[in-house]
Design an enzyme around this catalytic site. Structure first.
Site, PDB file in Angstrom:
ATOM      1  N   TYR A 206       0.830  -1.136  -0.069  1.00  0.00           N
ATOM      2  CA  TYR A 206       0.029   0.114  -0.130  1.00  0.00           C
ATOM      3  C   TYR A 206       0.941   1.234  -0.090  1.00  0.00           C
ATOM      4  O   TYR A 206       1.967   1.188   0.234  1.00  0.00           O
ATOM      5  CB  TYR A 206      -1.216  -0.081   1.093  1.00  0.00           C
TER       6      TYR A 206
ATOM      7  N   ARG B 133       8.205   4.094  -4.887  1.00  0.00           N
ATOM      8  CA  ARG B 133       8.191   2.913  -3.737  1.00  0.00           C
ATOM      9  C   ARG B 133       7.346   1.918  -3.973  1.00  0.00           C
ATOM     10  O   ARG B 133       7.471   0.675  -3.706  1.00  0.00           O
ATOM     11  CB  ARG B 133       8.088   3.719  -2.222  1.00  0.00           C
TER      12      ARG B 133
ATOM     13  N   ARG C  38      -7.646 -20.616  -1.694  1.00  0.00           N
ATOM     14  CA  ARG C  38      -6.604 -20.473  -0.786  1.00  0.00           C
ATOM     15  C   ARG C  38      -5.571 -21.345  -0.702  1.00  0.00           C
ATOM     16  O   ARG C  38      -5.720 -22.610  -0.494  1.00  0.00           O
ATOM     17  CB  ARG C  38      -7.548 -20.455   0.657  1.00  0.00           C
TER      18      ARG C  38
ATOM     19  N   GLU D 235      11.998   2.233  14.274  1.00  0.00           N
ATOM     20  CA  GLU D 235      11.263   3.525  13.734  1.00  0.00           C
ATOM     21  C   GLU D 235       9.924   3.686  14.753  1.00  0.00           C
ATOM     22  O   GLU D 235       9.582   2.503  15.324  1.00  0.00           O
ATOM     23  CB  GLU D 235      10.795   3.062  12.100  1.00  0.00           C
TER      24      GLU D 235
END
Length: 285
Positions: free
Chosen positions: A33, A52, A100, A181
């Site tokens: 995302y 990115r 799946r 971070e």
């Protein structure tokens, strides 16, 4: 009035938007995302986010679902249709829907692409930028590829909630004694006029705002060191701050209950926020 969102080529009212229960983003967090800020109806550092995105997808063996120009047009249309003046546009790309299985589906499986907006009036004038935020430290227990901006965000979410439970605003994650971070931002300290932030690697996200802020800092003749720093260094720092696409440059005034510097936003963080917002608005699209 509901928002208009984008789902796999369609612009829809949010209540009509649907994704398959077999989508691998839902089942495996097999997705990446980006979040792009919007100020004055324009996108901040869109090209950096698009680059990115392409890198993150490549690290997971996924192609870009469309050209950067096509992505830009979707962002602009969503901002326009939702009358988005200040806020965020969220973009998520998954490997698509398939039965799946831990093994990846066939390479020709259609990817899922979703975008939506979040209105945040006065985003650049957040009151916390004038008072600073408080952070606590927590162990960094995420997977090892934090440089890929995946939707695997459960642990950062847990860290955020741990911070709130301790009366703080956010958490800084710590590995082998050094800060990596924040839960959704890059972390910095300032000691004797030198800006210190962790070097790039697989341990942290390669922040788009981070790159811009460090560039602006160097252009302003500020000294920068990209290296790991310890919690002890942070506690004795003159000031501290974080950067992210939604917070820009946000001062940190307390770590683990201990006041940092004067306990108020520092000169370096305050000036960098001013520079970042001024320069980013000039080139917004």
């Amino acid at each position: 009035m509901s928002r208009t969102v984008y789902v796999n080529g369609d612009y829809l009212p949010e209540e009509e938007a649907k994704i398959s229960v077999f989508d691998r983003g839902f089942l495996f967090a097999d997705a990446v995302y980006e979040v792009t800020s919007v100020l004055g109806g324009k996108l901040i550092d869109f090209d950096g986010h698009a680059k990115r995105l392409e890198r993150s997808l490549g690290e997971l063996g996924m192609p870009m679902p469309m050209s950067r120009d096509a992505l830009l047009q979707i962002h602009r249309r969503l901002a326009q249709e939702n009358d988005l003046e200040d806020g965020l546009i969220y973009l998520q790309v998954t490997r698509g829907a398939a039965d799946r299985d831990f093994a990846y589906p066939a390479p020709d499986t259609p990817q899922s692409v979703v975008l939506f907006t979040q209105s945040k009036p006065g985003l650049a004038d957040a009151p916390q930028s004038r008072t600073g935020i408080k952070v606590v430290t927590v162990p960094d227990e995420r997977w090892g590829r934090r440089d890929i901006k995946t939707v695997q965000l459960l642990y950062p979410s847990m860290g955020k909630m741990a911070a709130k439970a301790r009366g703080a605003d956010d958490a800084w994650m710590v590995e082998d004694g050094a800060v990596t971070e924040g839960t959704s931002n890059n972390a910095y300290i300032v000691r004797d006029g030198v800006i210190v932030t962790r070097h790039l690697g697989t341990e942290i996200l390669h922040g788009i705002t981070r790159a811009a802020v460090l560039r602006f800092a160097r252009e302003a003749q500020m000294r920068v060191e990209e290296r790991a720093f310890t919690v002890e260094e942070a506690l004795s720092a003159d000031e501290a701050f974080v950067t992210s696409a939604s917070a820009f440059v946000m001062p940190v005034v307390e770590i683990d209950g201990q006041r940092i510097g004067t306990g108020a936003p520092g000169r370096v963080a305050t000036r960098l926020r001013e520079i970042y917002l001024e320069e980013s608005r000039k080139v917004a699209v």
